[in-house]
Design a protein around this motif. Structure first.
Motif, PDB file in Angstrom:
ATOM      1  N   SER A 116       0.834  -1.213   0.000  1.00 57.11           N
ATOM      2  CA  SER A 116       0.000   0.000   0.000  1.00 57.11           C
ATOM      3  C   SER A 116       0.864   1.257   0.000  1.00 57.11           C
ATOM      4  O   SER A 116       0.572   2.228  -0.721  1.00 57.11           O
ATOM      5  CB  SER A 116      -0.924   0.000   1.218  1.00 57.11           C
ATOM      6  OG  SER A 116      -1.818  -1.086   1.191  1.00 57.11           O
TER       7      SER A 116
ATOM      8  N   ALA B 203       2.397   1.825  -3.412  1.00 61.71           N
ATOM      9  CA  ALA B 203       1.403   2.364  -4.356  1.00 61.71           C
ATOM     10  C   ALA B 203       1.217   3.859  -4.131  1.00 61.71           C
ATOM     11  O   ALA B 203       1.117   4.645  -5.093  1.00 61.71           O
ATOM     12  CB  ALA B 203       0.083   1.621  -4.195  1.00 61.71           C
ATOM     13  N   ARG B 204       1.150   4.279  -2.871  1.00 61.08           N
ATOM     14  CA  ARG B 204       1.022   5.716  -2.571  1.00 61.08           C
ATOM     15  C   ARG B 204       2.251   6.480  -3.052  1.00 61.08           C
ATOM     16  O   ARG B 204       2.143   7.590  -3.593  1.00 61.08           O
ATOM     17  CB  ARG B 204       0.813   5.932  -1.069  1.00 61.08           C
ATOM     18  CG  ARG B 204      -0.567   5.618  -0.570  1.00 61.08           C
ATOM     19  CD  ARG B 204      -0.777   6.144   0.843  1.00 61.08           C
ATOM     20  NE  ARG B 204       0.086   5.477   1.807  1.00 61.08           N
ATOM     21  CZ  ARG B 204      -0.202   4.351   2.428  1.00 61.08           C
ATOM     22  NH1 ARG B 204      -1.357   3.735   2.167  1.00 61.08           N
ATOM     23  NH2 ARG B 204       0.622   3.822   3.307  1.00 61.08           N
TER      24      ARG B 204
ATOM     25  N   ARG C 173       4.232   5.740  -5.489  1.00 57.96           N
ATOM     26  CA  ARG C 173       4.205   5.864  -6.952  1.00 57.96           C
ATOM     27  C   ARG C 173       3.279   7.001  -7.377  1.00 57.96           C
ATOM     28  O   ARG C 173       3.617   7.796  -8.260  1.00 57.96           O
ATOM     29  CB  ARG C 173       3.753   4.546  -7.587  1.00 57.96           C
ATOM     30  CG  ARG C 173       4.841   3.498  -7.703  1.00 57.96           C
ATOM     31  CD  ARG C 173       4.426   2.367  -8.636  1.00 57.96           C
ATOM     32  NE  ARG C 173       3.293   1.613  -8.101  1.00 57.96           N
ATOM     33  CZ  ARG C 173       3.413   0.563  -7.304  1.00 57.96           C
ATOM     34  NH1 ARG C 173       4.628   0.153  -6.925  1.00 57.96           N
ATOM     35  NH2 ARG C 173       2.349  -0.078  -6.873  1.00 57.96           N
ATOM     36  N   ARG C 174       2.089   7.059  -6.736  1.00 54.24           N
ATOM     37  CA  ARG C 174       1.126   8.110  -7.107  1.00 54.24           C
ATOM     38  C   ARG C 174       1.660   9.500  -6.776  1.00 54.24           C
ATOM     39  O   ARG C 174       1.436  10.455  -7.519  1.00 54.24           O
ATOM     40  CB  ARG C 174      -0.207   7.884  -6.373  1.00 54.24           C
ATOM     41  CG  ARG C 174      -1.000   6.699  -6.871  1.00 54.24           C
ATOM     42  CD  ARG C 174      -2.436   6.776  -6.367  1.00 54.24           C
ATOM     43  NE  ARG C 174      -2.503   6.832  -4.909  1.00 54.24           N
ATOM     44  CZ  ARG C 174      -2.582   5.771  -4.114  1.00 54.24           C
ATOM     45  NH1 ARG C 174      -2.590   4.554  -4.649  1.00 54.24           N
ATOM     46  NH2 ARG C 174      -2.657   5.908  -2.805  1.00 54.24           N
ATOM     47  N   GLU C 175       2.351   9.600  -5.659  1.00 57.40           N
ATOM     48  CA  GLU C 175       2.778  10.908  -5.164  1.00 57.40           C
ATOM     49  C   GLU C 175       4.220  11.221  -5.534  1.00 57.40           C
ATOM     50  O   GLU C 175       4.755  12.262  -5.103  1.00 57.40           O
ATOM     51  CB  GLU C 175       2.601  10.957  -3.643  1.00 57.40           C
ATOM     52  CG  GLU C 175       1.152  10.769  -3.201  1.00 57.40           C
ATOM     53  CD  GLU C 175       1.011  10.528  -1.701  1.00 57.40           C
ATOM     54  OE1 GLU C 175       2.038  10.645  -0.998  1.00 57.40           O
ATOM     55  OE2 GLU C 175      -0.104  10.224  -1.257  1.00 57.40           O
ATOM     56  N   ASN C 176       4.855  10.316  -6.292  1.00 58.88           N
ATOM     57  CA  ASN C 176       6.258  10.499  -6.682  1.00 58.88           C
ATOM     58  C   ASN C 176       7.128  10.733  -5.442  1.00 58.88           C
ATOM     59  O   ASN C 176       7.969  11.638  -5.404  1.00 58.88           O
ATOM     60  CB  ASN C 176       6.395  11.675  -7.658  1.00 58.88           C
ATOM     61  CG  ASN C 176       7.742  11.663  -8.368  1.00 58.88           C
ATOM     62  OD1 ASN C 176       8.353  10.601  -8.535  1.00 58.88           O
ATOM     63  ND2 ASN C 176       8.209  12.839  -8.759  1.00 58.88           N
TER      64      ASN C 176
ATOM     65  N   SER D 265       7.453   8.560   3.444  1.00 58.73           N
ATOM     66  CA  SER D 265       7.642  10.000   3.210  1.00 58.73           C
ATOM     67  C   SER D 265       8.836  10.534   3.989  1.00 58.73           C
ATOM     68  O   SER D 265       8.724  11.484   4.772  1.00 58.73           O
ATOM     69  CB  SER D 265       6.377  10.778   3.593  1.00 58.73           C
ATOM     70  OG  SER D 265       5.270  10.304   2.872  1.00 58.73           O
TER      71      SER D 265
ATOM     72  N   SER E 267      11.839  -1.935  -6.941  1.00 57.54           N
ATOM     73  CA  SER E 267      10.487  -1.423  -7.201  1.00 57.54           C
ATOM     74  C   SER E 267       9.406  -2.403  -6.795  1.00 57.54           C
ATOM     75  O   SER E 267       8.237  -2.170  -7.064  1.00 57.54           O
ATOM     76  CB  SER E 267      10.333  -1.077  -8.691  1.00 57.54           C
ATOM     77  OG  SER E 267      10.571  -2.240  -9.484  1.00 57.54           O
TER      78      SER E 267
END
Length: 435
Positions: A300, A303-304, A306-309, A369, A413
């Motif tokens: 999860s 995936a976040r 990847r979406r948020e770079n 993050s 990855s």
């Protein structure tokens, strides 16, 4: 028409439990049999001359007047149901059979009190709805809110509280309450405190029911409580509160006891599911997430990212020389050491980060993050926390860590590759510390 025109019939009519009513075109009673006192609460002489508009429940008035117009137009009216307000202010459900008399210009009707039947049917519907909600609702607060909605149709109360033991602790109680001023899970402090105190009193007494009346600055308050039990095991208590002089009836008691049984079954089922989930997804010794749950959180998080770079970091942590602890002091000491290390690891990272135990003396930490230049400070904090001497029973132990780092997406990855990279880095760190 004068009441004396019905005098001969009255000797027999007054024996009926139903009430015979004769109403003129304006809706006023011109004759009422003796059964009126039992049905409406008024003696016949109190009803004569009164208009039905004054007595019909406001919510039923329009359709009652419409039905009356139909009778005056010559339609027979069998089995018409509506509600009237009794003399004492309570509501009576009535089934009418009525027809128009052309000879007299009057409506003649028989009123039967069906309040008990209506309440029984409503109770049966409520019981079915509660059972259905208990079986289909996943979250307890949602179930409690749904049950409160159902029960309030039969048992109007000011507060509806469910008090549960806090986990395995049979001294601490958690309270969920609904009131006219507060939503579920956000109760008024006074109602919450009172509910917990009364629930504790009820559970300690091991009674099947509790009535309690108290007076405060707001006036008189009546409480009714029932324990939540499954196979003689107490899970908590259900309490309802009503302000004013109106006491709870035997019917209220029966309803509350049924509801308490349904809620207890739902609570037990939810607790069992929670225990199974805990066993399936957490390490039995440290209560940290196990590999299955950690992998799910990692996927999860990736995936976040990847979406948020964004980036995330995986730390692979291994205790140095742990085998010697087990060999020298025994597995009991080793288990206590692992439990304390797990606690210190969790305390060294953010609440949003995940610490998991993969097995043995191997732990992994997911840092979301995070900037690469902050990772060394996190590792330093972890090593400093864990290296502080740990006392287990009569033994004081010093523990060192080896830590491997893997960054997503820089080093890998996918989950398996990221774990493998961090594991290799951990062994490099371990070899470097031993050389």
């Amino acid at each position: 028409m004068p009441a004396r025109h019905f005098g001969d019939l009255a000797n027999y009519i007054d024996l009926l439990l139903d009430t015979i009513c004769v109403v003129d075109t304006s809706g006023c009673f011109v004759y009422v049999s003796a059964g009126s006192e039992q049905v409406f609460g008024y003696k016949p002489e109190e009803m004569i001359g009164r208009n039905i508009v004054d007595m019909v429940h406001p919510d039923d008035l329009e359709r009652t007047l419409q039905a009356a117009r139909g009778v005056m137009d010559g339609k027979q009216l069998p089995y018409f149901e509506n509600r009237y307000i009794r003399k004492d202010g309570s509501i009576v459900h009535i089934m009418w059979s009525a027809r128009w008399s052309d000879d007299t210009g009057l409506r003649i009707a028989v009123a039967r009190d069906i309040t008990s039947r209506v309440r029984y049917e409503a109770k049966q519907r409520a019981m079915y709805a509660i059972s259905e909600a208990a079986n289909n609702t996943q979250e307890l607060p949602e179930l409690f809110s749904r049950v409160q909605e159902i029960v309030s149709t039969l048992l109007p109360v000011d507060h509806f509280s469910i008090v549960l033991y806090s986990g395995a602790d049979t001294t601490a109680l958690d309270c969920y309450t609904v009131s006219s001023q507060s939503n579920l899970g956000n109760p008024q402090p006074l109602a919450q405190q009172t509910s917990i105190a009364l629930a504790s009193e009820l559970l300690n007494s091991r009674s099947n029911l509790m009535h309690h009346t108290r007076s405060d600055e707001s006036g008189l308050s009546c409480w009714l409580g029932a324990p939540l039990r499954r196979q003689d095991k107490a899970l908590g208590a259900l309490l309802v509160n009503r302000r004013g002089q109106q006491n709870f009836t035997e019917s209220d008691e029966e309803l509350l006891q049924f509801v308490s049984e349904q809620i207890a079954a739902a609570v037990e089922r939810q607790q069992m599911i929670a225990r199974l989930q805990q066993l399936a997804l957490h390490d039995a010794l440290t209560q940290l997430p196990n590999r299955v749950l950690f992998e799910d959180r990692m996927r999860s998080a990736m995936a976040r990212a990847r979406r948020e770079n964004a980036q995330l970091c995986l730390l692979y942590v291994d205790l140095d020389g742990f085998k010697n602890v087990n060999d020298c002091y025994g597995h009991d000491v080793g288990d206590r050491l692992l439990t304390e290390v797990a606690r210190r690891l969790k305390a060294s990272v953010r609440d949003s980060d995940t610490v998991a135990r993969l097995g043995g003396d191997e732990f992994v930490i997911l840092l979301e993050s995070i900037q690469p230049d902050h990772i060394d400070r996190v590792i330093e904090k972890i090593q400093k926390s864990v290296s502080t001497r740990i006392t287990t029973g009569h033994h004081s132990l010093s523990v060192a860590l080896s830590v491997g780092v893997a960054m997503y997406p820089e080093h890998a990855s996918d989950f398996v590759s990221l774990i493998r990279h961090a594991d290799r880095q951990m062994y490099k760190a371990k070899r470097a510390s031993n050389s």
